[in-house]
Design a protein around this motif. Structure first.
Motif, mmCIF file in Angstrom:
data_model
loop_
_atom_site.group_PDB
_atom_site.id
_atom_site.type_symbol
_atom_site.label_atom_id
_atom_site.label_comp_id
_atom_site.label_asym_id
_atom_site.label_seq_id
_atom_site.Cartn_x
_atom_site.Cartn_y
_atom_site.Cartn_z
ATOM 1 N N SER A 4 0.287 -1.024 0.034
ATOM 2 C CA SER A 4 0.146 -0.495 0.110
ATOM 3 C C SER A 4 0.889 1.137 -0.228
ATOM 4 C CB SER A 4 -1.086 -0.041 1.348
ATOM 5 O OG SER A 4 -0.401 -0.406 2.032
ATOM 6 N N GLU A 52 -2.635 -2.272 4.738
ATOM 7 C CA GLU A 52 -2.946 -1.219 4.509
ATOM 8 C C GLU A 52 -2.273 -0.345 5.594
ATOM 9 O OE1 GLU A 52 -5.781 -0.606 2.049
ATOM 10 O OE2 GLU A 52 -5.606 -2.714 1.241
ATOM 11 N N THR A 54 -2.922 4.358 5.236
ATOM 12 C CA THR A 54 -3.692 5.742 4.539
ATOM 13 C C THR A 54 -3.007 6.917 5.485
ATOM 14 O OG1 THR A 54 -4.829 6.687 3.918
ATOM 15 C CG2 THR A 54 -5.855 5.698 5.865
ATOM 16 N N THR A 90 -8.247 -5.680 7.018
ATOM 17 C CA THR A 90 -7.883 -5.415 4.878
ATOM 18 C C THR A 90 -8.070 -4.747 4.161
ATOM 19 O OG1 THR A 90 -10.379 -6.254 5.488
ATOM 20 C CG2 THR A 90 -8.791 -8.122 5.850
ATOM 21 N N SER A 91 -8.585 -3.574 4.536
ATOM 22 C CA SER A 91 -8.719 -1.975 3.950
ATOM 23 C C SER A 91 -9.571 -1.326 4.938
ATOM 24 C CB SER A 91 -10.299 -2.752 3.085
ATOM 25 O OG SER A 91 -10.699 -1.632 2.017
ATOM 26 N N GLY A 132 -12.577 -4.942 0.243
ATOM 27 C CA GLY A 132 -12.441 -3.445 -0.075
ATOM 28 C C GLY A 132 -13.694 -2.679 0.738
ATOM 29 N N ASP A 178 -11.650 -6.084 -3.678
ATOM 30 C CA ASP A 178 -10.866 -4.472 -3.908
ATOM 31 C C ASP A 178 -12.443 -3.907 -4.317
ATOM 32 O OD1 ASP A 178 -10.656 -2.753 -2.864
ATOM 33 O OD2 ASP A 178 -8.532 -2.575 -4.344
ATOM 34 N N ALA A 226 -6.344 -5.995 -6.592
ATOM 35 C CA ALA A 226 -6.453 -4.981 -6.194
ATOM 36 C C ALA A 226 -6.054 -4.075 -7.518
ATOM 37 C CB ALA A 226 -5.274 -4.422 -5.560
#
Length: 244
Positions: A4, A52, A54, A90-91, A132, A178, A226
């Motif tokens: 990611s 993952e 962000t 997972t997301s 996702g 995803d 993905a």
């Protein structure tokens, strides 16, 4: 291996990697640095499998095979152990004030705009593992699972969309890996065995992009892992074998 990637407000790229934890890339100098070289972090995070990642509210949110980590870049201290320990994340989906977190058969909203991290479970009809998360311009949350895709509008009850063999323009596969909403509001779903499905912004039909053994320009035959959209608006899909 990189699983990611996300960019912070300073222009740094943060990468979630396989057993190398979090890595920072500076595009101005083309230099890579592991997070443990930049600040003090626990060994469990330094060696984590980061699935993952962000950047939200000035913090790196890293989902691993053993829980969720929140890291403030440059901070002297970090959490000693992960949130949601022993759970595989997972997301992640960044939203104003926080992040949506998928783990196993649940989705929770992690609020980061208060005095501390707070989890709020979402009431969704999840029947199998979530792989996702995506939100369209109308505010509808799309949840890709191994038992169809869940459509959760902001002002109506959620529903599960499953394949319907009698309809040629329906979802081709219930096992989804995803979800992505593009700039036009179209929904892209990568599947376990039927390529990539595309739901047009007008929601009238689903188009299918899949492998054709007689056409080398089509998607690879392996499971699609993905989907992603680039700055120029192009869409990309990656297979379990690493083909793009």
């Amino acid at each position: 291996s990189v699983f990611s990637i996300d960019e912070d407000d300073s222009g740094y790229l943060w990468l979630g990697t396989y057993q190398q934890g979090i890595v920072r890339f500076d595009p101005r100098t083309n230099q890579f640095a592991r997070l443990g070289q930049l600040q003090r972090i626990p060994d469990a995070l330094a060696q984590a499998l980061v699935i993952e990642l962000t950047v939200a509210e000035g913090r790196i949110v890293a989902g691993t095979a053993d829980g969720l980590w929140l890291v403030a870049p440059g901070a002297d201290r970090s959490q000693a152990s992960p949130l949601l320990p022993k759970q595989t994340i997972t997301s992640l989906l960044r939203e104003p004030g926080g992040v949506l977190v998928a783990s196993g058969m649940s989705v929770s909203r992690l609020r980061l705009d208060g005095t501390g991290p707070v989890f709020e479970p979402l009431d969704l009809p999840i029947r199998n593992y979530v792989d996702g998360l995506a939100r369209d311009p109308a505010g509808t949350l799309w949840v890709a699972t191994l038992a169809g895709v869940i459509e959760a509008p902001p002002d109506a009850a959620p529903r599960t969309i499953l394949p319907r063999r009698a309809l040629s323009a329906s979802l081709p596969d219930a096992k989804l890996t995803d979800a992505l909403v593009d700039r036009e509001g179209g929904l892209w779903l990568s599947t376990s065995g039927s390529g990539v499905a595309y739901l047009r912004p007008d929601w009238r039909s689903i188009e299918l992009f899949e492998h054709d053994p007689l056409d080398a320009a089509t998607l690879p035959a392996e499971r699609m892992q993905a989907v992603a959209v680039c700055a120029d608006g192009s869409q990309w899909a990656i297979s379990l074998a690493g083909d793009v």
